[in-house]
Motif scaffolding. Structure first.
Motif, PDB file in Angstrom:
ATOM      1  N   ALA A  95       3.000   1.940   0.892  1.00  0.00           N
ATOM      2  CA  ALA A  95       1.609   1.481   0.780  1.00  0.00           C
ATOM      3  C   ALA A  95       1.361   0.339   1.766  1.00  0.00           C
ATOM      4  CB  ALA A  95       1.320   1.035  -0.644  1.00  0.00           C
ATOM      5  N   TYR A  96       2.322  -0.587   1.844  1.00  0.00           N
ATOM      6  CA  TYR A  96       2.211  -1.726   2.762  1.00  0.00           C
ATOM      7  C   TYR A  96       2.126  -1.244   4.213  1.00  0.00           C
ATOM      8  CZ  TYR A  96       3.699  -5.760   5.527  1.00  0.00           C
ATOM      9  OH  TYR A  96       3.769  -6.738   6.477  1.00  0.00           O
ATOM     10  N   GLY A  99      -1.139   0.363   5.022  1.00  0.00           N
ATOM     11  CA  GLY A  99      -2.145  -0.696   5.139  1.00  0.00           C
ATOM     12  C   GLY A  99      -2.043  -1.407   6.482  1.00  0.00           C
ATOM     13  N   MET A 100      -0.814  -1.770   6.891  1.00  0.00           N
ATOM     14  CA  MET A 100      -0.621  -2.503   8.142  1.00  0.00           C
ATOM     15  C   MET A 100      -0.999  -1.647   9.351  1.00  0.00           C
ATOM     16  SD  MET A 100       0.229  -5.574   7.562  1.00  0.00           S
ATOM     17  CE  MET A 100       1.034  -6.337   8.957  1.00  0.00           C
ATOM     18  N   THR A 102      -3.099   0.846   9.393  1.00  0.00           N
ATOM     19  CA  THR A 102      -4.560   0.984   9.386  1.00  0.00           C
ATOM     20  C   THR A 102      -5.203  -0.256  10.003  1.00  0.00           C
ATOM     21  OG1 THR A 102      -4.369   2.289   7.380  1.00  0.00           O
ATOM     22  CG2 THR A 102      -6.565   1.481   7.910  1.00  0.00           C
ATOM     23  N   VAL A 103      -4.744  -1.438   9.592  1.00  0.00           N
ATOM     24  CA  VAL A 103      -5.290  -2.694  10.135  1.00  0.00           C
ATOM     25  C   VAL A 103      -5.058  -2.747  11.643  1.00  0.00           C
ATOM     26  CG1 VAL A 103      -4.959  -5.210  10.159  1.00  0.00           C
ATOM     27  CG2 VAL A 103      -5.128  -3.994   7.975  1.00  0.00           C
TER      28      VAL A 103
END
Ligand SMILES: [Zn+2]
Length: 169
Positions: A95-96, A99-100, A102-103
């Motif tokens: 998940a992390y 997220g990273m 995507t950012v």
């Protein structure tokens, strides 16, 4: 804790050992799913190691992209339940990472937009496509999840056994 090399060899050894077992004990139609789980298990042990919470060989393996894991290291105490918890650790790392990444993609796209080179990025349609994909390939997704969780569990159990053995000696 055991060295990164020990963890790597245990991951690779158990993965290689599991491949012939799938041929002996599983019907042919389930074998590809088992291989997918084994590949996911290996990726989990080698690339998504629980020891990404510290400056480890697993962390350095990411090369320049290791910077993605720096906030994770700052936020997660070494060998805490967040990184080493059975099941929780690898799922949170995936998940992390999503997220990273995507950012990172949105950030690069924002920079490109400043010089008039923005790509058409629509996070909403990405999310819908990903959800569709998960529902279409449910069995494959389960195989990936089982492999991920097993890879993290093998790491944590080895850490636990090593600590016990050291105390006992
Ligand atoms: Zn560890």
């Amino acid at each position: 804790m055991p060295s990164g090399k020990v963890h790597d060899w245990v991951t690779i050894g158990t993965a290689l050992g599991a491949i012939p077992l799938t041929g002996m004990y599983l019907p042919p139609e389930t074998r590809p799913l088992a291989w997918l789980a084994i590949a996911s298990y290996t990726f989990s042990g080698i690339w998504l190691s629980s020891d990404l919470d510290v400056q480890s060989s697993a962390y350095r393996r990411w090369g320049p992209l290791r910077l993605l894991w720096l906030p994770y290291q700052k936020l997660v105490p070494h060998r805490s339940w967040i990184s080493h918890g059975l099941g929780v650790g690898p799922i949170l790392r995936v998940a992390y990472l999503i997220g990273m990444v995507t950012v990172l993609i949105l950030g690069v796209n924002w920079l490109l937009a400043q010089i008039g080179l923005a790509l058409q990025v629509d996070p909403h349609s990405w999310l819908l496509n990903a959800t569709d994909w998960v529902f279409t390939y449910q069995r494959e997704v389960w195989a990936l999840v089982i492999g991920l969780v097993a890879g993290g569990a093998a790491h944590s159990l080895l850490d636990f056994a090593h600590t016990r053995l050291k105390r006992w000696l």
